[in-house]
Scaffold this motif. Sequence first.
Motif, short mmCIF file in Angstrom:
data_model
loop_
_atom_site.label_atom_id
_atom_site.label_comp_id
_atom_site.label_asym_id
_atom_site.label_seq_id
_atom_site.Cartn_x
_atom_site.Cartn_y
_atom_site.Cartn_z
N PRO A 1 -9.78 52.97 -34.88
CA PRO A 1 -10.03 52.89 -33.43
C PRO A 1 -11.53 52.83 -33.14
CG PRO A 1 -8.49 54.65 -33.95
CD PRO A 1 -9.05 54.16 -35.26
N GLU A 2 -11.89 52.12 -32.08
CA GLU A 2 -13.29 51.97 -31.71
C GLU A 2 -13.96 53.33 -31.50
OE1 GLU A 2 -16.90 50.20 -30.89
OE2 GLU A 2 -15.12 49.37 -31.83
N SER A 3 -13.29 54.26 -30.86
CA SER A 3 -13.88 55.58 -30.59
C SER A 3 -14.23 56.30 -31.89
CB SER A 3 -12.93 56.43 -29.76
OG SER A 3 -11.69 56.60 -30.44
N LEU A 4 -13.36 56.22 -32.88
CA LEU A 4 -13.61 56.91 -34.15
C LEU A 4 -14.66 56.19 -34.99
CD1 LEU A 4 -10.02 58.06 -35.09
CD2 LEU A 4 -11.82 59.33 -33.89
N ARG A 5 -14.75 54.87 -34.84
CA ARG A 5 -15.83 54.13 -35.51
C ARG A 5 -17.18 54.64 -35.00
NH1 ARG A 5 -19.33 50.73 -34.42
NH2 ARG A 5 -18.55 50.20 -32.36
N ARG A 6 -17.25 54.87 -33.69
CA ARG A 6 -18.49 55.39 -33.10
C ARG A 6 -18.77 56.81 -33.56
NH1 ARG A 6 -17.74 53.04 -26.96
NH2 ARG A 6 -17.98 50.85 -27.53
N VAL A 7 -17.75 57.63 -33.68
CA VAL A 7 -17.92 59.00 -34.19
C VAL A 7 -18.48 58.96 -35.61
CG1 VAL A 7 -16.66 61.06 -34.96
CG2 VAL A 7 -16.20 60.09 -32.70
N GLN A 8 -17.97 58.05 -36.43
CA GLN A 8 -18.48 57.91 -37.80
C GLN A 8 -19.95 57.51 -37.80
OE1 GLN A 8 -14.69 56.77 -40.52
NE2 GLN A 8 -15.54 55.06 -39.39
N GLU A 9 -20.33 56.60 -36.88
CA GLU A 9 -21.73 56.19 -36.79
C GLU A 9 -22.62 57.36 -36.39
OE1 GLU A 9 -22.25 52.90 -34.12
OE2 GLU A 9 -21.05 51.54 -35.35
N LEU A 10 -22.15 58.17 -35.45
CA LEU A 10 -22.95 59.31 -34.97
C LEU A 10 -23.13 60.40 -36.02
CD1 LEU A 10 -21.47 59.72 -31.38
CD2 LEU A 10 -23.81 59.03 -31.94
N THR A 11 -22.08 60.63 -36.81
CA THR A 11 -22.12 61.75 -37.76
C THR A 11 -22.49 61.34 -39.17
OG1 THR A 11 -19.77 61.54 -38.30
CG2 THR A 11 -20.36 63.01 -36.46
N GLY A 12 -22.33 60.06 -39.50
CA GLY A 12 -22.56 59.62 -40.87
C GLY A 12 -21.46 60.07 -41.82
N ARG A 13 -20.36 60.52 -41.28
CA ARG A 13 -19.22 60.98 -42.09
C ARG A 13 -18.00 60.12 -41.76
NH1 ARG A 13 -18.03 67.00 -41.55
NH2 ARG A 13 -16.42 66.38 -43.03
N SER A 14 -17.14 59.97 -42.74
CA SER A 14 -15.94 59.16 -42.50
C SER A 14 -14.85 60.03 -41.87
CB SER A 14 -15.44 58.54 -43.80
OG SER A 14 -15.04 59.56 -44.69
#
Length: 190
Positions: A79-92
């Motif tokens: 999901p787009e929202s979780l892709r952004r969360v991954q970008e913010l945190t650097g974690r998968s």
Amino acid sequence: MSTGTRQDGVSDSYVYKWQTFKSLRWDFLIHGAMEEKVLVTGGAGYIGSHTVLELLEAGYSPVVIDNFHNSIRGEDSMPESLRRVQELTGRSVEFEEMDILDQAALQHLFKKHNFKAVIHFAGLKAVGESVQKPLDYYRVNLTGTIQLLEPVSLSVTDALRLSSTLLGWGNKWDLPVRHRPLTLPSTARS
């Protein structure tokens, strides 16, 4: 409470809901370890994805399930929202497209993972639609939750937290909202 929209396009009501949600005490999830997994149902939505962000920052490994009923599908299966969360945190973020009404998929998920806790956001929430289609809302919000509780009761070590909104609890409320016993829901969604 304001009902406008901020410059970034986010509704003020969503910001209020997130600030209210963030102020809740989540004592059962303080100081997590990387190996501790938390299931987040409906985790690709607005509040769910923010919760996933908080879990990652607290050191947990969230596992997210969502059926894309109220979220945006990204370019791949994420999901787009979780892709952004991954970008913010650097974690998968581990994500599986799944409906909580799919009992076999839920059982497989709980066999695959050992969850410390479950945070349940998967549900329908539109008040007008809940009046027009009450059986759909009962099926997802009640039956889906019961189906989720079955594997949770057998395997989750700590806690289950349910999400609720102010939408179903009448037309007027005093802020801050305090959940009181014996409050009757005003719609089938509640």
